[in-house]
Write a protein that holds these residues in place. Structure first.
Motif, PDB file in Angstrom:
ATOM      1  N   TYR A   1      22.960  70.611 -25.791  1.00  0.00           N
ATOM      2  CA  TYR A   1      23.061  70.224 -27.210  1.00  0.00           C
ATOM      3  C   TYR A   1      23.399  68.736 -27.240  1.00  0.00           C
ATOM      4  O   TYR A   1      24.370  68.300 -26.600  1.00  0.00           O
ATOM      5  N   VAL A   2      22.587  67.961 -27.940  1.00  0.00           N
ATOM      6  CA  VAL A   2      22.815  66.511 -28.002  1.00  0.00           C
ATOM      7  C   VAL A   2      22.932  66.090 -29.458  1.00  0.00           C
ATOM      8  O   VAL A   2      22.062  66.421 -30.275  1.00  0.00           O
ATOM      9  N   GLU A   3      24.005  65.359 -29.771  1.00  0.00           N
ATOM     10  CA  GLU A   3      24.103  64.764 -31.101  1.00  0.00           C
ATOM     11  C   GLU A   3      23.837  63.267 -30.964  1.00  0.00           C
ATOM     12  O   GLU A   3      24.468  62.587 -30.137  1.00  0.00           O
ATOM     13  N   CYS A   4      22.898  62.766 -31.756  1.00  0.00           N
ATOM     14  CA  CYS A   4      22.487  61.362 -31.650  1.00  0.00           C
ATOM     15  C   CYS A   4      23.111  60.519 -32.763  1.00  0.00           C
ATOM     16  O   CYS A   4      23.745  61.041 -33.682  1.00  0.00           O
ATOM     17  N   GLN A   5      22.905  59.214 -32.668  1.00  0.00           N
ATOM     18  CA  GLN A   5      23.423  58.294 -33.700  1.00  0.00           C
ATOM     19  C   GLN A   5      22.555  58.331 -34.955  1.00  0.00           C
ATOM     20  O   GLN A   5      23.011  57.980 -36.037  1.00  0.00           O
ATOM     21  N   GLU A   6      21.285  58.740 -34.785  1.00  0.00           N
ATOM     22  CA  GLU A   6      20.343  58.693 -35.912  1.00  0.00           C
ATOM     23  C   GLU A   6      19.594  60.027 -35.998  1.00  0.00           C
ATOM     24  O   GLU A   6      19.543  60.764 -35.015  1.00  0.00           O
ATOM     25  N   PRO A   7      18.966  60.313 -37.160  1.00  0.00           N
ATOM     26  CA  PRO A   7      18.173  61.543 -37.263  1.00  0.00           C
ATOM     27  C   PRO A   7      17.045  61.578 -36.230  1.00  0.00           C
ATOM     28  O   PRO A   7      16.454  60.552 -35.905  1.00  0.00           O
ATOM     29  N   VAL A   8      16.759  62.762 -35.727  1.00  0.00           N
ATOM     30  CA  VAL A   8      15.760  62.951 -34.667  1.00  0.00           C
ATOM     31  C   VAL A   8      14.578  63.742 -35.229  1.00  0.00           C
ATOM     32  O   VAL A   8      14.771  64.772 -35.893  1.00  0.00           O
ATOM     33  N   ASP A   9      13.378  63.267 -34.973  1.00  0.00           N
ATOM     34  CA  ASP A   9      12.172  63.991 -35.369  1.00  0.00           C
ATOM     35  C   ASP A   9      11.713  64.834 -34.180  1.00  0.00           C
ATOM     36  O   ASP A   9      11.511  64.305 -33.087  1.00  0.00           O
ATOM     37  N   ARG A  10      11.544  66.153 -34.375  1.00  0.00           N
ATOM     38  CA  ARG A  10      11.210  67.037 -33.245  1.00  0.00           C
ATOM     39  C   ARG A  10       9.924  66.619 -32.546  1.00  0.00           C
ATOM     40  O   ARG A  10       9.867  66.553 -31.318  1.00  0.00           O
ATOM     41  N   ALA A  11       8.882  66.315 -33.324  1.00  0.00           N
ATOM     42  CA  ALA A  11       7.592  65.969 -32.700  1.00  0.00           C
ATOM     43  C   ALA A  11       7.742  64.713 -31.838  1.00  0.00           C
ATOM     44  O   ALA A  11       7.219  64.647 -30.713  1.00  0.00           O
ATOM     45  N   GLU A  12       8.482  63.745 -32.335  1.00  0.00           N
ATOM     46  CA  GLU A  12       8.681  62.518 -31.545  1.00  0.00           C
ATOM     47  C   GLU A  12       9.525  62.802 -30.310  1.00  0.00           C
ATOM     48  O   GLU A  12       9.274  62.271 -29.225  1.00  0.00           O
ATOM     49  N   LEU A  13      10.543  63.675 -30.475  1.00  0.00           N
ATOM     50  CA  LEU A  13      11.395  64.032 -29.336  1.00  0.00           C
ATOM     51  C   LEU A  13      10.562  64.711 -28.238  1.00  0.00           C
ATOM     52  O   LEU A  13      10.687  64.386 -27.053  1.00  0.00           O
ATOM     53  N   VAL A  14       9.703  65.641 -28.635  1.00  0.00           N
ATOM     54  CA  VAL A  14       8.867  66.337 -27.651  1.00  0.00           C
ATOM     55  C   VAL A  14       7.956  65.335 -26.945  1.00  0.00           C
ATOM     56  O   VAL A  14       7.815  65.359 -25.716  1.00  0.00           O
ATOM     57  N   ARG A  15       7.358  64.424 -27.706  1.00  0.00           N
ATOM     58  CA  ARG A  15       6.475  63.405 -27.093  1.00  0.00           C
ATOM     59  C   ARG A  15       7.267  62.525 -26.128  1.00  0.00           C
ATOM     60  O   ARG A  15       6.813  62.222 -25.029  1.00  0.00           O
ATOM     61  N   LEU A  16       8.472  62.135 -26.549  1.00  0.00           N
ATOM     62  CA  LEU A  16       9.293  61.261 -25.700  1.00  0.00           C
ATOM     63  C   LEU A  16       9.660  61.963 -24.388  1.00  0.00           C
ATOM     64  O   LEU A  16       9.519  61.387 -23.302  1.00  0.00           O
ATOM     65  N   LEU A  17      10.095  63.222 -24.490  1.00  0.00           N
ATOM     66  CA  LEU A  17      10.481  63.963 -23.274  1.00  0.00           C
ATOM     67  C   LEU A  17       9.278  64.167 -22.359  1.00  0.00           C
ATOM     68  O   LEU A  17       9.370  64.020 -21.143  1.00  0.00           O
ATOM     69  N   ALA A  18       8.133  64.506 -22.968  1.00  0.00           N
ATOM     70  CA  ALA A  18       6.929  64.780 -22.168  1.00  0.00           C
ATOM     71  C   ALA A  18       6.422  63.524 -21.463  1.00  0.00           C
ATOM     72  O   ALA A  18       5.751  63.615 -20.429  1.00  0.00           O
ATOM     73  N   ALA A  19       6.761  62.354 -22.009  1.00  0.00           N
ATOM     74  CA  ALA A  19       6.294  61.107 -21.400  1.00  0.00           C
ATOM     75  C   ALA A  19       7.232  60.613 -20.298  1.00  0.00           C
ATOM     76  O   ALA A  19       6.903  59.657 -19.583  1.00  0.00           O
ATOM     77  N   LEU A  20       8.398  61.252 -20.141  1.00  0.00           N
ATOM     78  CA  LEU A  20       9.307  60.839 -19.067  1.00  0.00           C
ATOM     79  C   LEU A  20       8.686  61.190 -17.717  1.00  0.00           C
ATOM     80  O   LEU A  20       7.951  62.175 -17.604  1.00  0.00           O
ATOM     81  N   PRO A  21       9.000  60.409 -16.666  1.00  0.00           N
ATOM     82  CA  PRO A  21       8.379  60.695 -15.373  1.00  0.00           C
ATOM     83  C   PRO A  21       8.775  62.063 -14.816  1.00  0.00           C
ATOM     84  O   PRO A  21       9.952  62.423 -14.835  1.00  0.00           O
ATOM     85  N   GLU A  22       7.779  62.809 -14.357  1.00  0.00           N
ATOM     86  CA  GLU A  22       7.979  64.099 -13.681  1.00  0.00           C
ATOM     87  C   GLU A  22       8.776  65.077 -14.543  1.00  0.00           C
ATOM     88  O   GLU A  22       9.705  65.746 -14.067  1.00  0.00           O
ATOM     89  N   VAL A  23       8.411  65.148 -15.829  1.00  0.00           N
ATOM     90  CA  VAL A  23       8.998  66.110 -16.762  1.00  0.00           C
ATOM     91  C   VAL A  23       7.859  66.852 -17.444  1.00  0.00           C
ATOM     92  O   VAL A  23       6.856  66.243 -17.832  1.00  0.00           O
ATOM     93  N   ARG A  24       7.976  68.173 -17.590  1.00  0.00           N
ATOM     94  CA  ARG A  24       7.011  68.937 -18.368  1.00  0.00           C
ATOM     95  C   ARG A  24       7.727  69.654 -19.522  1.00  0.00           C
ATOM     96  O   ARG A  24       8.716  70.346 -19.283  1.00  0.00           O
ATOM     97  N   VAL A  25       7.225  69.456 -20.742  1.00  0.00           N
ATOM     98  CA  VAL A  25       7.788  70.143 -21.910  1.00  0.00           C
ATOM     99  C   VAL A  25       6.894  71.338 -22.221  1.00  0.00           C
ATOM    100  O   VAL A  25       5.737  71.173 -22.615  1.00  0.00           O
ATOM    101  N   HIS A  26       7.424  72.533 -22.034  1.00  0.00           N
ATOM    102  CA  HIS A  26       6.600  73.733 -22.161  1.00  0.00           C
ATOM    103  C   HIS A  26       6.210  74.037 -23.596  1.00  0.00           C
ATOM    104  O   HIS A  26       5.162  74.612 -23.846  1.00  0.00           O
ATOM    105  N   ASP A  27       7.086  73.692 -24.565  1.00  0.00           N
ATOM    106  CA  ASP A  27       6.744  74.016 -25.946  1.00  0.00           C
ATOM    107  C   ASP A  27       6.066  72.840 -26.663  1.00  0.00           C
ATOM    108  O   ASP A  27       6.092  72.746 -27.877  1.00  0.00           O
TER     109      ASP A  27
END
Ligand SMILES: NC(=O)c1ccc[n+]([C@@H]2O[C@H](COP(=O)([O-])OP(=O)(O)OC[C@H]3O[C@@H](n4cnc5c(N)ncnc54)[C@H](OP(=O)(O)O)[C@@H]3O)[C@@H](O)[C@H]2O)c1
Length: 361
Positions: free
Chosen positions: A267-293
């Motif tokens: 569970y992560v609380e950020c300083q600013e509102p988070v958009d799920r679609a952008e979060l998924v794109r950001l995680l999926a673009a990290l090196p050697e990470v796969r986002v299943h959903d």
């Protein structure tokens, strides 16, 4: 030829660096074996390879690639013969023998807790802070972080850079292989005994109470704070790797009856509102990470499915309904690979690529 040694031709092209001479201390263990497998599959080039363990294993012959190597007891090994030594033989072994190795001129990549918080020793996850490998560390040691910390900081780095992390709350679900081969054997034997009935004879050595058909909310020893050392490691190591000395991470570490691969509910609380679609794109673009959903929200990774994988698997990405700055995710990572041997080898690969091993003292 000396037992335990095979010399390979340095067949590199003109101008290429000479491959390092390597020792693996803890070569007969779960992490050491995984490291040798990864060295072969990733084509890590070495000039010599020496396999080292306790006197119990001295004389054993192990095959790496196509070659056979005889295991040498650490007491009988001369560390001046290698450029880099990977240590994964327990904290007590590192405390005793890492100083001997560095004194002899070897650069040590250590998998234990012994030197992680030493200010002269970088604590490195190559996908996060590889720049710390540009220079040979003053201590002669590069520390490999705790197995649950590594996948966590690989994700938190990207989130911190985009939204800023206010705090993180993590529950881990850690596999029996976190205690090596004997941990997995004990899980198997205790499970067989439990299936025979409540009175079946079984004496646990690692997991108390039994791990069979159970979960244990205690990994490593209790501290005066009531947290365990494993939970404390995740806090202080995350801060050091990310360079965020005030990062607020709090954890409950739990051993579960899974053979291999640690999972974490984060569970992560950020300083600013988070958009799920952008979060998924950001995680999926990290090196050697796969986002299943990424495409199907109902897809998620589990330990049995992603075992022996060299990437961090993520699923269940959810921005919370009551707080748009906060989100949950689920991650699964092979603790023997991502959490230990692969991270250590990637440190070795970076040291070679950056020419850092060439400045041998
Ligand atoms: N398992 C994980 O997921 C994980 C993750 C991160 C870090 N680590 C760390 O990696 C280390 C090894 O873990 P593991 O899972 O590979 O354990 P393991 O399967 O029990 O293997 C232990 C290794 O250490 C060697 N060893 C034990 N006592 C020794 C001594 N007195 N002198 C020399 N060698 C000795 C053993 O050699 P013998 O065969 O001769 O006994 C064996 O090669 C531990 O410090 C652990 O904390 C493990």
């Amino acid at each position: 030829m000396t037992p335990g040694t095979t010399t390979l031709e340095a067949t590199g092209t003109a101008g290429a660096t000479v491959p390092p001479r390597v020792a693996i201390v803890g070569a007969t263990g779960a992490v050491g074996s995984t490291l040798m497998e990864l060295m072969e599959s990733r084509g890590f080039r070495y000039g010599e390879l020496h396999l080292v363990a306790s006197s119990r294993s001295a004389g054993r012959v192990l095959t790496v690639g196509e070659r056979e190597y005889t295991v040498v007891a650490v007491e009988d090994f001369d560390f001046s013969r290698v450029d880099v030594a990977f240590f994964s033989a327990g904290t007590a072994v590192s405390e005793k023998w890492v100083p001997v190795a560095t004194e002899a001129g070897a650069l040590v990549i250590d998998n234990t807790i012994a030197f992680r918080m030493d200010p002269d020793t970088p604590l490195v996850v190559p996908q996060v802070n590889a720049h710390e490998l540009d220079r040979r560390p003053a201590s002669g040691i590069v520390a490999n972080p705790n197995c649950s910390t590594i996948p966590l900081v690989r994700l938190l780095r990207g989130v911190e850079d985009r939204w800023g992390v206010r705090n993180a709350v993590v529950s881990t679900y850690q596999a029996a292989s976190g205690l090596g081969y004997s941990g997995v054997e004990e899980l198997q034997e205790s499970s067989r005994a439990a299936l025979q009935g409540p009175d079946a004879d079984f004496e646990a050595t690692h997991f108390r109470p039994t791990l069979a058909f159970n979960v244990i909310p205690k990994i490593d020893r209790f501290l005066d704070s009531g947290f365990t050392l494993e939970e404390e490691k995740m806090l202080r190591e995350s801060r050091k790797i990310l360079g965020l000395p005030h990062l607020d991470v709090t954890t409950t570490c739990v051993r579960v009856p899974v053979a291999n691969c640690h999972s974490e509910a984060v569970y992560v609380e950020c300083q600013e509102p988070v958009d799920r679609a952008e979060l998924v794109r950001l995680l999926a673009a990290l090196p050697e990470v796969r986002v299943h959903d990424e495409e199907t929200i109902s897809a998620f990774p589990t330990p049995a499915v992603v075992d022996s994988s060299d990437i961090v698997h993520v699923g269940r990405v959810r921005v919370t309904q009551n707080n748009p700055r906060a989100f949950w995710l689920w991650l699964v990572a092979d603790n023997l690979r991502i959490g230990a041997a692969l991270n250590a080898l990637q440190i070795g690969e970076e040291l070679v690529a950056r020419g850092t091993l060439e400045g041998r003292p």
